[in-house]
Design a protein around this motif. Structure first.
Motif, PDB file in Angstrom:
ATOM      1  N   ILE A 258       0.841  -1.138   0.081  1.00  0.00           N
ATOM      2  CA  ILE A 258       0.065  -0.169   0.155  1.00  0.00           C
ATOM      3  C   ILE A 258       0.367   1.229   0.126  1.00  0.00           C
ATOM      4  O   ILE A 258       1.249   2.123  -0.639  1.00  0.00           O
ATOM      5  CB  ILE A 258      -0.957   0.203   1.298  1.00  0.00           C
TER       6      ILE A 258
ATOM      7  N   ARG B  95       2.271   2.007  -3.244  1.00  0.00           N
ATOM      8  CA  ARG B  95       1.249   2.544  -4.724  1.00  0.00           C
ATOM      9  C   ARG B  95       1.297   3.630  -4.118  1.00  0.00           C
ATOM     10  O   ARG B  95       0.827   4.823  -4.705  1.00  0.00           O
ATOM     11  CB  ARG B  95      -0.088   1.652  -4.913  1.00  0.00           C
ATOM     12  N   LYS B  96       0.787   4.495  -2.833  1.00  0.00           N
ATOM     13  CA  LYS B  96       0.129   5.358  -2.669  1.00  0.00           C
ATOM     14  C   LYS B  96       1.781   6.482  -1.978  1.00  0.00           C
ATOM     15  O   LYS B  96       1.089   8.124  -2.374  1.00  0.00           O
ATOM     16  CB  LYS B  96      -0.913   5.814  -1.527  1.00  0.00           C
TER      17      LYS B  96
ATOM     18  N   VAL C 129      -1.570   4.371   6.628  1.00  0.00           N
ATOM     19  CA  VAL C 129      -3.021   3.424   5.908  1.00  0.00           C
ATOM     20  C   VAL C 129      -4.111   3.531   6.457  1.00  0.00           C
ATOM     21  O   VAL C 129      -4.449   3.649   8.077  1.00  0.00           O
ATOM     22  CB  VAL C 129      -2.516   2.141   5.648  1.00  0.00           C
TER      23      VAL C 129
ATOM     24  N   ASP D 168      -7.427   3.120   1.540  1.00  0.00           N
ATOM     25  CA  ASP D 168      -6.345   1.988   1.092  1.00  0.00           C
ATOM     26  C   ASP D 168      -6.168   0.875   1.585  1.00  0.00           C
ATOM     27  O   ASP D 168      -6.166  -0.165  -0.732  1.00  0.00           O
ATOM     28  CB  ASP D 168      -5.308   2.544   1.998  1.00  0.00           C
TER      29      ASP D 168
ATOM     30  N   LYS E  46      -9.220   0.372  -1.522  1.00  0.00           N
ATOM     31  CA  LYS E  46      -8.562  -0.307  -2.492  1.00  0.00           C
ATOM     32  C   LYS E  46      -7.801  -1.596  -3.194  1.00  0.00           C
ATOM     33  O   LYS E  46      -7.395  -2.073  -4.237  1.00  0.00           O
ATOM     34  CB  LYS E  46      -7.871   0.922  -3.034  1.00  0.00           C
ATOM     35  N   GLN E  47      -7.041  -1.549  -1.853  1.00  0.00           N
ATOM     36  CA  GLN E  47      -5.594  -2.254  -2.538  1.00  0.00           C
ATOM     37  C   GLN E  47      -6.752  -4.160  -2.871  1.00  0.00           C
ATOM     38  O   GLN E  47      -6.806  -4.398  -3.171  1.00  0.00           O
ATOM     39  CB  GLN E  47      -5.080  -2.714  -1.163  1.00  0.00           C
TER      40      GLN E  47
END
Length: 144
Positions: A6, A9-10, A116, A120, A123-124
């Motif tokens: 996570i 990605r973010k 997180v 998040d 979405k993951q």
């Protein structure tokens, strides 16, 4: 999958505030960054708490309009649950659900490396599910 996926990605941007900051300034910070919570760091940079939209709304219900002049320390949640980059998505999902928290700071070797949110995590999980469906679809079509 792990919490680190996570963060990868973010990104590792962490919006923070101080316990002595006003609620009005913190509300602006939440709005400006379009986020639901801000980590509260003490003078040493350690997590002292978290202040969320929910905390501010509860403060308004209890204290009225005067809440804007109160400090973050007056309303923040002090008992903050934490996670590590090596925790699995399933583990933190269970914690967030059972404890009814929407944000978990991520610490590695006692250093804050990210945060997180439940968004998040969702979405993951959706991305993982979509990948599995696509892989199964390709497998089935390849067998024809």
């Amino acid at each position: 999958m792990y919490v680190q996926s996570i963060l990868d990605r973010k990104g590792a941007e962490i919006v923070t505030t101080r316990p002595e900051e006003t609620i009005a300034a913190t509300a602006r910070l939440l709005s400006e960054h379009r986020i639901g919570a801000v980590l509260v760091l003490d003078g040493s940079g350690h997590v002292a708490g978290v202040i969320s939209e929910r905390d501010i709304v509860s403060g308004m219900a209890k204290h009225g309009a005067g809440v804007a002049a109160m400090t973050v320390a007056d309303l923040m949640t002090r008992d903050v649950l934490l996670c590590r980059p090596t925790d699995t998505i399933e583990e933190i999902t269970a914690i967030m659900t059972a404890r009814r928290v929407r944000h978990l700071p991520v610490l590695e070797d006692d250093q804050l490396v990210g945060i997180v949110s439940i968004g998040d995590v969702v979405k993951q999980r959706l991305d993982e599910t979509a990948l599995e469906v696509d892989s199964l679809r390709q497998y089935v079509l390849a067998g024809r």
